[in-house]
Design a protein around this motif. Structure first.
Motif, PDB file in Angstrom:
ATOM      1  N   SER A 106      -1.657   4.488  10.052  1.00 19.29           N
ATOM      2  CA  SER A 106      -0.251   4.120  10.252  1.00 19.29           C
ATOM      3  C   SER A 106      -0.113   3.006  11.285  1.00 19.29           C
ATOM      4  O   SER A 106       0.738   2.129  11.133  1.00 19.29           O
ATOM      5  N   THR A 107      -0.938   3.018  12.320  1.00 13.94           N
ATOM      6  CA  THR A 107      -0.908   1.945  13.312  1.00 13.94           C
ATOM      7  C   THR A 107      -1.294   0.614  12.666  1.00 13.94           C
ATOM      8  O   THR A 107      -0.680  -0.421  12.936  1.00 13.94           O
ATOM      9  N   THR A 108      -2.264   0.644  11.789  1.00 19.00           N
ATOM     10  CA  THR A 108      -2.679  -0.560  11.065  1.00 19.00           C
ATOM     11  C   THR A 108      -1.548  -1.051  10.157  1.00 19.00           C
ATOM     12  O   THR A 108      -1.268  -2.247  10.102  1.00 19.00           O
ATOM     13  N   ALA A 109      -0.882  -0.129   9.480  1.00 19.04           N
ATOM     14  CA  ALA A 109       0.237  -0.507   8.610  1.00 19.04           C
ATOM     15  C   ALA A 109       1.378  -1.107   9.420  1.00 19.04           C
ATOM     16  O   ALA A 109       2.018  -2.071   8.987  1.00 19.04           O
ATOM     17  N   GLY A 134       2.893  -2.043 -11.931  1.00 21.29           N
ATOM     18  CA  GLY A 134       2.830  -1.082 -10.847  1.00 21.29           C
ATOM     19  C   GLY A 134       1.437  -0.693 -10.402  1.00 21.29           C
ATOM     20  O   GLY A 134       1.259   0.274  -9.694  1.00 21.29           O
ATOM     21  N   ARG A 135       0.419  -1.446 -10.794  1.00 22.41           N
ATOM     22  CA  ARG A 135      -0.943  -1.094 -10.443  1.00 22.41           C
ATOM     23  C   ARG A 135      -1.466  -1.716  -9.151  1.00 22.41           C
ATOM     24  O   ARG A 135      -2.445  -1.233  -8.617  1.00 22.41           O
ATOM     25  N   PRO A 136      -0.861  -2.770  -8.652  1.00 24.62           N
ATOM     26  CA  PRO A 136      -1.452  -3.383  -7.461  1.00 24.62           C
ATOM     27  C   PRO A 136      -1.341  -2.471  -6.241  1.00 24.62           C
ATOM     28  O   PRO A 136      -0.444  -1.641  -6.165  1.00 24.62           O
ATOM     29  N   ASN A 137      -2.287  -2.653  -5.317  1.00 20.35           N
ATOM     30  CA  ASN A 137      -2.221  -1.808  -4.125  1.00 20.35           C
ATOM     31  C   ASN A 137      -1.040  -2.215  -3.245  1.00 20.35           C
ATOM     32  O   ASN A 137      -0.461  -3.276  -3.392  1.00 20.35           O
ATOM     33  N   ILE A 138      -0.732  -1.361  -2.318  1.00 23.88           N
ATOM     34  CA  ILE A 138       0.472  -1.499  -1.518  1.00 23.88           C
ATOM     35  C   ILE A 138       0.429  -2.735  -0.615  1.00 23.88           C
ATOM     36  O   ILE A 138       1.446  -3.372  -0.368  1.00 23.88           O
ATOM     37  N   THR A 169       1.974   4.792   4.075  1.00 21.02           N
ATOM     38  CA  THR A 169       0.895   5.200   4.979  1.00 21.02           C
ATOM     39  C   THR A 169       1.357   6.307   5.911  1.00 21.02           C
ATOM     40  O   THR A 169       0.623   7.267   6.169  1.00 21.02           O
ATOM     41  N   HIS A 170       2.583   6.203   6.405  1.00 20.46           N
ATOM     42  CA  HIS A 170       3.101   7.270   7.264  1.00 20.46           C
ATOM     43  C   HIS A 170       3.236   8.586   6.489  1.00 20.46           C
ATOM     44  O   HIS A 170       2.942   9.651   7.025  1.00 20.46           O
ATOM     45  N   HIS A 171       3.665   8.502   5.245  1.00 21.42           N
ATOM     46  CA  HIS A 171       3.770   9.721   4.441  1.00 21.42           C
ATOM     47  C   HIS A 171       2.394  10.340   4.209  1.00 21.42           C
ATOM     48  O   HIS A 171       2.239  11.557   4.251  1.00 21.42           O
ATOM     49  N   ARG A 172       1.422   9.509   3.949  1.00 24.56           N
ATOM     50  CA  ARG A 172       0.097  10.022   3.588  1.00 24.56           C
ATOM     51  C   ARG A 172      -0.728  10.477   4.786  1.00 24.56           C
ATOM     52  O   ARG A 172      -1.383  11.512   4.734  1.00 24.56           O
ATOM     53  N   PHE A 173      -0.725   9.672   5.865  1.00 28.15           N
ATOM     54  CA  PHE A 173      -1.618   9.949   6.984  1.00 28.15           C
ATOM     55  C   PHE A 173      -0.902  10.406   8.250  1.00 28.15           C
ATOM     56  O   PHE A 173      -1.541  10.821   9.201  1.00 28.15           O
ATOM     57  N   GLY A 174       0.417  10.284   8.278  1.00 26.85           N
ATOM     58  CA  GLY A 174       1.191  10.704   9.432  1.00 26.85           C
ATOM     59  C   GLY A 174       1.326   9.612  10.472  1.00 26.85           C
ATOM     60  O   GLY A 174       0.455   8.754  10.603  1.00 26.85           O
ATOM     61  N   PRO A 175       2.442   9.641  11.191  1.00 24.86           N
ATOM     62  CA  PRO A 175       2.641   8.664  12.255  1.00 24.86           C
ATOM     63  C   PRO A 175       1.609   8.879  13.362  1.00 24.86           C
ATOM     64  O   PRO A 175       1.177  10.001  13.604  1.00 24.86           O
ATOM     65  N   LEU A 211      22.359 -12.258   5.258  1.00 29.79           N
ATOM     66  CA  LEU A 211      21.697 -10.993   5.568  1.00 29.79           C
ATOM     67  C   LEU A 211      20.534 -10.810   4.608  1.00 29.79           C
ATOM     68  O   LEU A 211      20.696 -10.978   3.403  1.00 29.79           O
ATOM     69  N   LEU A 212      19.365 -10.484   5.155  1.00 27.71           N
ATOM     70  CA  LEU A 212      18.199 -10.191   4.327  1.00 27.71           C
ATOM     71  C   LEU A 212      17.690  -8.806   4.693  1.00 27.71           C
ATOM     72  O   LEU A 212      17.375  -8.537   5.857  1.00 27.71           O
ATOM     73  N   LEU A 213      17.625  -7.919   3.715  1.00 24.11           N
ATOM     74  CA  LEU A 213      17.085  -6.572   3.890  1.00 24.11           C
ATOM     75  C   LEU A 213      15.671  -6.576   3.317  1.00 24.11           C
ATOM     76  O   LEU A 213      15.471  -6.927   2.155  1.00 24.11           O
ATOM     77  N   PHE A 214      14.694  -6.190   4.127  1.00 24.94           N
ATOM     78  CA  PHE A 214      13.281  -6.281   3.753  1.00 24.94           C
ATOM     79  C   PHE A 214      12.589  -4.967   4.097  1.00 24.94           C
ATOM     80  O   PHE A 214      12.684  -4.490   5.217  1.00 24.94           O
ATOM     81  N   HIS A 215      11.889  -4.384   3.124  1.00 24.20           N
ATOM     82  CA  HIS A 215      11.241  -3.081   3.310  1.00 24.20           C
ATOM     83  C   HIS A 215       9.760  -3.185   2.983  1.00 24.20           C
ATOM     84  O   HIS A 215       9.379  -3.109   1.819  1.00 24.20           O
ATOM     85  N   PRO A 216       8.897  -3.338   3.998  1.00 20.05           N
ATOM     86  CA  PRO A 216       7.454  -3.313   3.729  1.00 20.05           C
ATOM     87  C   PRO A 216       7.042  -1.924   3.243  1.00 20.05           C
ATOM     88  O   PRO A 216       7.436  -0.908   3.818  1.00 20.05           O
TER      89      PRO A 216
END
Length: 159
Positions: free
Chosen positions: A137-140, A89-93, A126-132, A115-120
């Motif tokens: 967040s735009t970069t993410a 669990g140490r690698p960055n996001i 980033t949205h939680h930390r810096f806000g939409p 069906l493939l469910l994929f969650h980046p």
């Protein structure tokens, strides 16, 4: 994630990895796919711990002993060192999103799920930390768009 009362004057207790059956009270799209005889895969999909209706799973709570991870290591899609790093669990996001995209690509190419469910992860955190709407967040979102585009290219190659 399930929140429970800690009792009078106590903080809430958080249960982050509970079975899907305790969080979701209605049939999901992957439940419907399963009921229709179709196959489903998930790569870090939310509220999906032990759903029973997913054929191939690459969950956020990483298990290097899982069938799919062992299959990917044997095929050279990921290394044992990468699996170990993901488990710790140490690698960055962003690194995790790249690994998760490789896992989704592997499932697409090897198993051809209906069906493939994929969650980046970067977009969510980033949205939680810096806000939409923030530069972060735009970069993410740009990164997530690129990752989904990569998956679509693989999907088109198998149609």
């Amino acid at each position: 994630m399930l929140f429970r009362s800690g009792g009078p004057n106590q903080p809430l207790k958080i249960e982050p990895w509970v079975d899907k059956s305790r969080l979701v009270r209605v049939p999901t799209v992957y439940d419907a796919a399963h009921a229709a005889g179709l196959t489903a895969a998930e790569v870090d999909w939310v509220a999906i711990t032990r759903p029973g209706t997913i054929t191939w799973s690459f969950p956020e709570v990483f298990d290097p002993a899982s069938t799919l991870v062992r299959e990917m290591i044997a095929a050279g899609a990921i290394t044992a060192a990468e699996a170990k790093l993901a488990q710790d669990g140490r690698p960055n996001i962003v690194w995790r999103d790249a690994l998760w995209t490789r896992a989704a690509s592997f499932v697409f190419e090897r198993h051809h799920p209906n069906l493939l469910l994929f969650h980046p992860l970067a977009t969510d955190s980033t949205h939680h930390r810096f806000g939409p709407g923030s530069l972060a967040s735009t970069t993410a979102l740009t990164l997530a768009d690129r990752l989904v585009g990569d998956l679509l290219q693989i999907g088109r190659a198998h149609v």
